[in-house]
Design a protein around this motif. Structure first.
Motif, PDB file in Angstrom:
ATOM      1  N   ILE A   1      32.587  39.882  48.418  1.00 28.23           N
ATOM      2  CA  ILE A   1      32.261  41.203  47.898  1.00 28.23           C
ATOM      3  C   ILE A   1      31.364  41.026  46.677  1.00 28.23           C
ATOM      4  CG2 ILE A   1      33.151  43.422  47.097  1.00 28.23           C
ATOM      5  CD1 ILE A   1      35.918  42.491  48.142  1.00 28.23           C
ATOM      6  N   THR A   2      30.223  41.668  46.706  1.00 30.11           N
ATOM      7  CA  THR A   2      29.300  41.557  45.574  1.00 30.11           C
ATOM      8  C   THR A   2      29.280  42.840  44.765  1.00 30.11           C
ATOM      9  OG1 THR A   2      27.878  39.949  46.698  1.00 30.11           O
ATOM     10  CG2 THR A   2      26.894  41.203  44.901  1.00 30.11           C
ATOM     11  N   CYS A   3      29.320  42.676  43.467  1.00 31.09           N
ATOM     12  CA  CYS A   3      29.219  43.798  42.535  1.00 31.09           C
ATOM     13  C   CYS A   3      27.954  43.615  41.714  1.00 31.09           C
ATOM     14  CB  CYS A   3      30.448  43.818  41.631  1.00 31.09           C
ATOM     15  SG  CYS A   3      30.431  45.107  40.362  1.00 31.09           S
ATOM     16  N   SER A   4      27.121  44.630  41.701  1.00 31.15           N
ATOM     17  CA  SER A   4      25.931  44.604  40.856  1.00 31.15           C
ATOM     18  C   SER A   4      26.251  45.317  39.556  1.00 31.15           C
ATOM     19  CB  SER A   4      24.758  45.316  41.547  1.00 31.15           C
ATOM     20  OG  SER A   4      24.429  44.654  42.745  1.00 31.15           O
ATOM     21  N   HIS A   5      25.925  44.679  38.447  1.00 28.95           N
ATOM     22  CA  HIS A   5      26.241  45.271  37.142  1.00 28.95           C
ATOM     23  C   HIS A   5      25.149  44.949  36.147  1.00 28.95           C
ATOM     24  CE1 HIS A   5      27.864  41.190  37.020  1.00 28.95           C
ATOM     25  NE2 HIS A   5      28.816  41.549  37.847  1.00 28.95           N
TER      26      HIS A   5
ATOM     27  N   VAL B   1      43.806  31.998  44.463  1.00 24.78           N
ATOM     28  CA  VAL B   1      43.638  33.093  45.420  1.00 24.78           C
ATOM     29  C   VAL B   1      42.187  33.449  45.702  1.00 24.78           C
ATOM     30  CG1 VAL B   1      45.860  34.112  44.860  1.00 24.78           C
ATOM     31  CG2 VAL B   1      43.828  34.892  43.652  1.00 24.78           C
ATOM     32  N   ALA B   2      41.260  33.094  44.814  1.00 23.77           N
ATOM     33  CA  ALA B   2      39.875  33.542  45.009  1.00 23.77           C
ATOM     34  C   ALA B   2      38.906  32.658  44.249  1.00 23.77           C
ATOM     35  CB  ALA B   2      39.733  34.989  44.528  1.00 23.77           C
ATOM     36  N   SER B   3      37.641  32.884  44.546  1.00 21.47           N
ATOM     37  CA  SER B   3      36.557  32.277  43.782  1.00 21.47           C
ATOM     38  C   SER B   3      35.631  33.383  43.302  1.00 21.47           C
ATOM     39  CB  SER B   3      35.761  31.289  44.643  1.00 21.47           C
ATOM     40  OG  SER B   3      36.550  30.177  44.995  1.00 21.47           O
ATOM     41  N   LEU B   4      34.992  33.118  42.184  1.00 23.67           N
ATOM     42  CA  LEU B   4      34.070  34.086  41.606  1.00 23.67           C
ATOM     43  C   LEU B   4      32.761  33.373  41.308  1.00 23.67           C
ATOM     44  CD1 LEU B   4      33.557  36.935  40.502  1.00 23.67           C
ATOM     45  CD2 LEU B   4      34.554  36.180  38.331  1.00 23.67           C
TER      46      LEU B   4
ATOM     47  N   SER C   1      34.980  35.982  46.260  1.00 25.92           N
ATOM     48  CA  SER C   1      35.168  35.371  47.562  1.00 25.92           C
ATOM     49  C   SER C   1      36.656  35.186  47.826  1.00 25.92           C
ATOM     50  CB  SER C   1      34.453  34.018  47.636  1.00 25.92           C
ATOM     51  OG  SER C   1      34.638  33.425  48.898  1.00 25.92           O
ATOM     52  N   LEU C   2      37.117  35.781  48.921  1.00 35.23           N
ATOM     53  CA  LEU C   2      38.515  35.655  49.328  1.00 35.23           C
ATOM     54  C   LEU C   2      38.556  34.766  50.565  1.00 35.23           C
ATOM     55  CD1 LEU C   2      39.455  39.437  49.090  1.00 35.23           C
ATOM     56  CD2 LEU C   2      39.839  37.684  47.362  1.00 35.23           C
TER      57      LEU C   2
END
Lengths: 116, 110
Positions: free
Chosen positions: B20-24, B59-62, B74-75
């Motif tokens: 999942i990508t978040c643009s900020h 649980v995840a990577s960022l 990333s899950l």
């Protein structure tokens, strides 16, 4: 259980009324945050306090106010309530202020406010 | 206020990886990017937090590029219990206001 408590869990009131939501942060956390989540909406940041002082303000309405007391618990006051104020109100706490520092927020279970 | 953009929804199957990508844009230069998971009628729960490059926990990577204008959660190997709404949280550079993304509803199917 996050360690953050919120009371009451549910609140039903009428338009024009005033209510107070209460939050107790996790032991040792100095920062408290308030968020509003309307039905099928995302989380809207309202306000943040750190050790009794206001640290950051979101799009909080003038009818809403908050404070953090010396024992670090916080209250969110909502007045002149409107139908559109019906929402879940979450409180979160963290150890630090969050600006430039790791600030994992721990969320409470929320208070569901229904304005009739 | 930092403006954040996330996909509204994503579908996946058990055992697959979900990104999942978040643009900020306009985020505070000295602040972390945080991701949360939320189940219906519950408060959000912390997943992972990072400042730049890559962060991994159990649980995840960022993944955060050098310009920090986006981040990707990333899950790995999702299960049915990962069905939830996922939010990114950042702070604005000028006003320090916190801004949650609109949330991405991830649905994992068997």
């Amino acid at each position: 259980d996050s360690g953050v408590t919120q009371t009451p869990k549910h609140l039903i009131t009428a338009t024009g009324q005033r209510v107070t939501l209460r939050c107790s942060p996790r032991s040792g956390d100095l920062s408290v945050y308030w968020y509003q989540q309307s039905l099928d909406q995302g989380l809207q940041f309202l306000i943040q306090y750190y050790n009794g002082e206001e640290r950051a303000k979101g799009n909080i309405l003038e009818r809403f106010s908050a404070q953090q007391f010396p024992d670090l618990h916080s209250e969110l006051n909502l007045s002149s309530l409107e139908l559109g104020d019906s929402a879940l109100y979450f409180c979160a706490s963290s150890v630090e202020a969050g600006q430039g520092a790791r600030s994992e927020q721990f969320f409470g279970p929320g208070t569901r406010l229904t304005v009739l | 206020l930092a403006k954040t953009t996330q996909p509204i929804s994503m579908d996946s199957y058990e055992g697959q990886e979900v990104n999942i990508t978040c643009s900020h844009n306009n985020i505070a230069t000295n602040d972390y990017i945080t991701w949360y998971q939320q189940f219906p009628s519950q408060g959000p729960r912390f997943i992972i937090q990072g400042y730049k490059t890559k962060v991994t926990n159990e649980v995840a990577s960022l993944f955060i590029p050098a310009d920090r204008k986006s981040s990707t959660l990333s899950l790995p190997r999702v299960s049915l219990s990962d069905t939830a709404v996922y939010y990114c949280l950042v702070r604005g550079s000028n006003d320090y206001k916190l801004s949650f993304g609109a949330g991405t509803t991830v649905t994992v199917r068997a």
